[in-house]
Design a protein around this motif. Structure first.
Motif, short mmCIF file in Angstrom:
data_model
loop_
_atom_site.label_atom_id
_atom_site.label_comp_id
_atom_site.label_asym_id
_atom_site.label_seq_id
_atom_site.Cartn_x
_atom_site.Cartn_y
_atom_site.Cartn_z
N SER A 416 7.37 -10.13 7.81
CA SER A 416 6.22 -9.77 7.22
C SER A 416 5.27 -9.32 8.20
O SER A 416 5.65 -8.86 9.44
CB SER A 416 5.28 -10.85 6.38
OG SER A 416 3.97 -10.46 5.91
N TRP A 417 3.73 -9.00 8.21
CA TRP A 417 3.00 -8.81 9.22
C TRP A 417 1.60 -9.23 8.97
O TRP A 417 1.33 -9.82 7.90
CB TRP A 417 3.00 -7.23 9.41
CG TRP A 417 2.24 -6.49 8.56
CD1 TRP A 417 2.62 -6.28 7.04
CD2 TRP A 417 0.97 -5.64 8.67
NE1 TRP A 417 1.78 -5.43 6.47
CE2 TRP A 417 0.75 -5.20 7.46
CE3 TRP A 417 0.27 -5.46 9.80
CZ2 TRP A 417 -0.22 -4.27 7.27
CZ3 TRP A 417 -0.87 -4.78 9.64
CH2 TRP A 417 -1.22 -3.93 8.35
N ALA A 418 0.87 -9.27 9.86
CA ALA A 418 -0.47 -10.20 9.99
C ALA A 418 -1.39 -9.37 8.96
O ALA A 418 -2.17 -10.09 8.19
CB ALA A 418 -1.01 -9.70 11.28
N GLY A 419 -1.17 -8.13 8.48
CA GLY A 419 -2.08 -7.51 7.48
C GLY A 419 -2.07 -8.24 6.03
O GLY A 419 -2.64 -7.82 5.29
N GLU A 420 -0.96 -8.98 6.04
CA GLU A 420 -0.59 -9.36 4.51
C GLU A 420 -0.92 -10.73 4.46
O GLU A 420 -0.82 -11.58 3.47
CB GLU A 420 0.82 -9.35 4.22
CG GLU A 420 1.40 -7.94 4.13
CD GLU A 420 3.03 -7.81 3.92
OE1 GLU A 420 3.58 -8.86 4.03
OE2 GLU A 420 3.35 -6.78 3.44
N ILE A 421 -1.39 -11.47 5.59
CA ILE A 421 -2.19 -12.72 5.67
C ILE A 421 -3.26 -12.89 4.53
O ILE A 421 -4.30 -12.19 4.57
CB ILE A 421 -2.57 -13.33 6.82
CG1 ILE A 421 -1.28 -13.44 7.73
CG2 ILE A 421 -3.37 -14.54 6.84
CD1 ILE A 421 -1.73 -13.86 9.17
N ARG A 422 -3.09 -13.60 3.41
CA ARG A 422 -4.09 -13.90 2.30
C ARG A 422 -4.01 -15.36 1.81
O ARG A 422 -2.85 -15.70 1.40
CB ARG A 422 -3.91 -12.68 1.15
CG ARG A 422 -4.85 -12.86 0.04
CD ARG A 422 -4.70 -11.95 -0.83
NE ARG A 422 -5.35 -10.53 -0.39
CZ ARG A 422 -4.78 -9.41 -0.31
NH1 ARG A 422 -3.34 -9.37 -0.30
NH2 ARG A 422 -5.29 -8.40 0.01
N LEU A 461 -5.55 -7.79 10.82
CA LEU A 461 -5.50 -8.92 9.87
C LEU A 461 -6.19 -8.16 8.34
O LEU A 461 -7.26 -8.84 7.93
CB LEU A 461 -6.38 -9.89 10.23
CG LEU A 461 -5.37 -10.80 11.61
CD1 LEU A 461 -6.10 -11.65 12.30
CD2 LEU A 461 -4.54 -11.82 10.51
N SER A 462 -5.86 -7.33 8.04
CA SER A 462 -6.61 -6.30 7.20
C SER A 462 -6.72 -6.85 5.73
O SER A 462 -7.91 -6.87 5.23
CB SER A 462 -5.47 -4.89 7.01
OG SER A 462 -4.27 -5.21 6.36
#
Length: 647
Positions: A416-422, A461-462
């Protein structure tokens, strides 16, 4: 009597002297091992120094300085042990020229450590990473005294109080600012050994120092020790003040229950509040360090400056003084001898400087197992990782070459990547910002201590930033309590950078610039330039709207066919297609498009490895090292440097 022995080659250590050890006869006027006085004193409690420096990098005067520092601290150490130094063999003090050399010899890259089961201490003497400033010699003495398992907060707190300084300042300064930022954990976590050891090795030892100071100075806190209080001359608490006289008893006997910790929490927080109030509130970011609080009678005097920790080096917010001709400097070797803390990294930075680079982004990573988890975010400590000493080595090596530094921490996720942290619940979001705040707060402290010019609050971290802008705004305010340099955020290209709602809370707009320049496989130069101009124009308008400078905190292209179509991708594996000329073409187009754009204040190419060129290992990868794109960058950077010098 103290002896210093020189190792012509690395031989290891143990009881007695290896056969090929050369005695430091005459060094500092010390006696050689054959001296009868020396033999008698060898059995007294003192120090025996071993120099592990086969390359001869350390001047003998630097070794002598280390001996003098430890000798000066002996009185304080004796006081901390109740006025009596345990009888027994001398402590073996092993001196290493760098944290890299120390790590290779001991598998521990910290500036100072006392191995369990050994009556020994290992110290780095590297400038800016000087272990002899830290009173680690206290730990083997406590063990020699037969003390049982202790609270790590008390042990390390005492070490910090006895040390020359902590990151160039008194521990109370760091703790007062960290408390104001909400970074100091509850007392129960501080007193839990596992939690203490897994937390910030910059902040928690300083917190331990303030805790020891507080417990010893206030005679009402621990009634069990009150009957043995002694008057400390000049102490504001008078007869209730214990001072160091009761530290050994505290260390040996105090194992607080949950109820006792709960009862201490409120007065402990009040103490931290008073510590914060003792310092002026920070003014605008970048005005320098807050004034020092009044020194405790337990604290050691501070040196005025420490190499690599001058707090006056952090600049103010706003635009950088010149266009940042930068690279993202990546820890690529994953081993002691080729990561951030290595001589190879120093050589790699020197090569970057020769290209005309005047800025680098240093990238410490943490790991998160899944994007739905709120943490924790571990701080690397393993030798060969992006541990604090390795990161600091890279920072100092860049600064020594006149380069600005941006500290740009990243989160790595497998698959995964940081932009998917939710997060899925409010409770998890609260936990996320608690854990993330402690993690980024650790690097804010490191950046402040090392005079780092810029700090990124986060990178790409979108999902988290677009969904929780208020939390990020509050986090930015908290981090400003401990960091006085330029604070920014590195948003992903597209929706995140264009829609972020808290740009006014930071000093610069950072962007990972991976806008496609063309969707075609064979575009013309004009078409590629048009794509670059369109994306850069959008960012310039964004900067004008928010009145913030824009920095391309990441920009790059892989060495593969048509890298302009999906610039964020690289091909890997044995079947990866390689096209270094296509990479160079993309670099050339972007450098041309950046000409004359006043709103864009810098670029950090992705990326340059700590090991130097790696094209043989990953020829289709992003780095331009050893490829035609390197020459494109060098020519452009040198021309920009010449224009800045001769406008």
């Amino acid at each position: 009597m103290v002896f210093i022995f020189l190792f012509p080659v690395e031989t290891g250590w143990g009881e007695g002297l290896p056969a090929n050890v050369v005695a430091g006869e005459g060094l500092l006027g010390m006696a050689a091992p054959g001296d009868q006085t020396g033999k008698a004193n060898h059995n007294e409690t003192g120090f025996v120094f071993y120099l592990h420096d086969p390359g001869g990098a350390l001047p003998l005067e630097r070794v002598a300085q280390a001996e003098r520092r430890l000798a000066r601290r002996r009185g304080k150490v004796r006081e901390a042990l109740g006025g009596i130094l345990p009888s027994g063999p001398p402590i073996h003090i092993h001196l290493h020229p760098t944290v890299e050399a120390k790590g290779l010899a001991t598998e521990d890259m910290s500036v100072a450590h006392a191995p369990a089961g050994e009556h020994a201490v290992h110290l780095s003497l590297q400038p800016g990473l000087e272990g002899d400033r830290i009173a680690m010699e206290l730990l083997p003495l406590l063990r020699a005294a037969g003390e049982g398992p202790a609270l790590r907060a008390l042990e390390m707190g005492a070490v910090v109080l006895l040390s020359d300084d902590w990151l160039g300042r008194r521990p109370g300064e760091w703790v007062g600012r960290a408390h104001r930022a909400g970074l100091v954990p509850p007392l129960g976590e501080i007193l839990d050994n596992a939690t203490f050891d897994s937390g910030s090795r910059l902040l928690l030892p300083a917190v331990g120092a303030i805790l020891v100071e507080w417990l010893l100075e206030d005679g009402d806190l621990l009634p069990g020790l009150s009957s043995r209080t002694t008057r400390a001359p000049g102490s504001p608490q008078g007869e209730k003040a214990r001072g160091w006289a009761q530290f050994r008893e505290l260390h040996r006997d105090w194992r607080p229950t949950s109820a006792e910790i709960a009862g201490l929490e409120e007065p402990w927080v009040r103490h931290l509040d008073s510590l914060s109030r003792a310092m002026e509130e920070p003014q605008a970011p970048g005005v320098g360090p807050v004034p020092r609080p009044v020194a405790s009678p337990l604290a050691s005097p501070l040196a005025s400056t420490v190499p690599g920790t001058d707090p006056g080096r952090a600049p103010g917010p706003g635009s950088p003084p010149s266009f940042q001709r930068g690279f993202n400097f990546a820890h690529e070797g994953y081993r002691i001898h080729d990561g951030f803390g290595s001589a190879r990294a120093t050589a790699s930075l020197a090569h970057l400087s020769s290209l005309g680079t005047n800025a680098v982004a240093v990238l410490p990573y943490t790991f998160l197992a899944a994007p739905s988890l709120p943490g924790p975010f571990p701080i690397p400590t393993r030798p060969g990782s992006e541990n604090d000493e390795a990161v600091t080595h890279a920072i100092l090596a860049a600064q020594d070459r006149g380069m600005e530094v941006m500290l740009k921490p990243h989160i790595w996720l497998r698959g995964s990547w940081a932009g998917e942290i939710r997060m899925s619940t409010e409770a998890d979001w609260d936990r996320f910002f608690l854990e993330y705040g402690r993690w980024i707060g650790h690097y804010a402290l490191l950046a402040e201590a090392r005079g780092v010019e810029s700090l990124c609050l986060g990178t790409e971290l979108s999902a988290a930033t677009l969904e929780r802008p208020g939390d990020w705004r509050r986090l930015a305010h908290r981090i400003r309590q401990v960091y006085s340099g330029r604070l920014g955020y590195c948003a992903n290209w597209g929706e995140e950078v264009e829609s972020l709602a808290f740009w006014d809370a930071v000093d610069f707009i950072g962007v990972s610039f991976y806008y496609p320049l063309s969707s075609r496989a064979n575009p013309s130069e004009r078409e590629l330039r048009r794509g670059a101009d369109q994306a850069l124009g959008l960012l310039e308008e964004l900067g004008r709207r928010h009145e913030r400078p824009v920095i391309l905190a990441e920009a790059g292209f892989a060495s593969s066919p048509t890298p302009w179509r999906r610039p964020w991708e690289e091909e890997r594996g044995p079947d990866a297609r390689v096209d270094a000329e296509a990479q160079a073409r993309s670099y050339r187009i972007l450098t041309q498009a950046l000409e004359g754009r006043e709103g864009i204040r810098g670029i950090y190419w992705w990326k340059w490895p700590s090991t130097g060129p790696m094209e043989a290992r990953r020829p289709a990868g992003f780095t331009p090292a050893g490829k035609p794109a390197e020459e494109v960058v060098a020519q452009w950077f040198k021309r920009l440097a010449s224009q800045a010098t001769n406008p």
